[in-house]
Write an enzyme that holds these catalytic residues in place. Structure first.
Site: not given
Length: 234
Positions: A8, A10, A157, A180, A184
């Site tokens: 990931d 951000d 994802k 995070d 995710d």
């Protein structure tokens, strides 16, 4: 050794202010130079991801729009697994609902997206989820901490990771994923090794095989050094 890393952006390779951690960039370049495929995976647009890949130094293999699009290398075909029309229809329902409460929803860059929609975090995501559920709309509400996204059910994802693994000719068990956020979770579960950085919420941490001590980009670097020790002990 794990053959690919999916990360990931951000909150994972950045700090809390969205500044990219320079040590994370160095770690990614070490992996790339050692023949490890590094995949950037984000809720962001393809054009954003392309610029980021160029600046960091990866080959352009990406997962974007929360799994709604994915591509192997800059020259590869962009695969679109999401359905933006369905997401836009759901957004219109939410916009009408919140307009009656005096709240205007601000859509983010729909013209640059192929699969999902994103809008400002000026509403309660759980309230939006309740509306989606009550109206039986076939989308999922994702709060990434930076925007609220609508993505069709069954696309995430994790599904993109599995599809991309096939294109790369490797098994998902040979991949590591780091993230995070709630978007995710499926990615962490789909990979052979799933890592959450310490700033991740409890639900995301519970989906991981390991949680870093460090937060944000520092946690990313810690994880990479743990699972690729031979590359960082030279």
């Amino acid at each position: 050794m794990l053959k690919a890393l999916v990360t990931d952006v951000d909150g994972t390779i950045t700090d809390r202010r969205r500044r990219i951690n320079t040590a994370a960039i160095e770690a990614i370049r070490t992996l790339v130079d050692s023949g490890i495929t590094v995949v950037l995976a984000s809720g962001n647009t393809v054009c954003f991801m392309d610029g980021l890949c160029k600046m960091i130094g990866t080959d352009g293999t990406i997962i974007g729009e929360n799994g709604g699009v994915y591509r192997r290398t800059f020259s590869g075909t962009l695969n679109i697994s999401g359905d933006q029309k369905v997401c836009l229809a759901a957004f219109e329902e939410l916009r009408d609902y919140f307009a009656e409460k005096g709240i205007e929803l601000e859509l983010f860059g729909a013209q640059y997206r192929f699969a999902d929609v994103a809008f400002a975090r000026n509403i309660d995501a759980d309230e939006a989820r309740a509306i989606i559920r009550d109206r039986h709309l076939p989308v999922r509400v994702l709060d990434t901490g930076f925007a609220i996204h609508l993505q069709v059910l069954g696309v995430n994802k994790g599904t993109a990771l599995r599809e991309l693994a096939g294109e790369l000719g490797i098994h998902p068990d040979e991949m590591m994923a780091i993230g995070d956020s709630e978007n995710d979770i499926e990615m962490l579960r789909a990979a052979g090794v799933g890592v959450a950085v310490r700033n991740a919420p409890a639900l995301t941490q519970s989906a991981a095989d390991w949680v870093s001590q460090g937060m944000y980009g520092e946690g990313f670097v810690e994880a990479v050094k743990k699972y690729y020790p031979d590359l960082f002990s030279r």
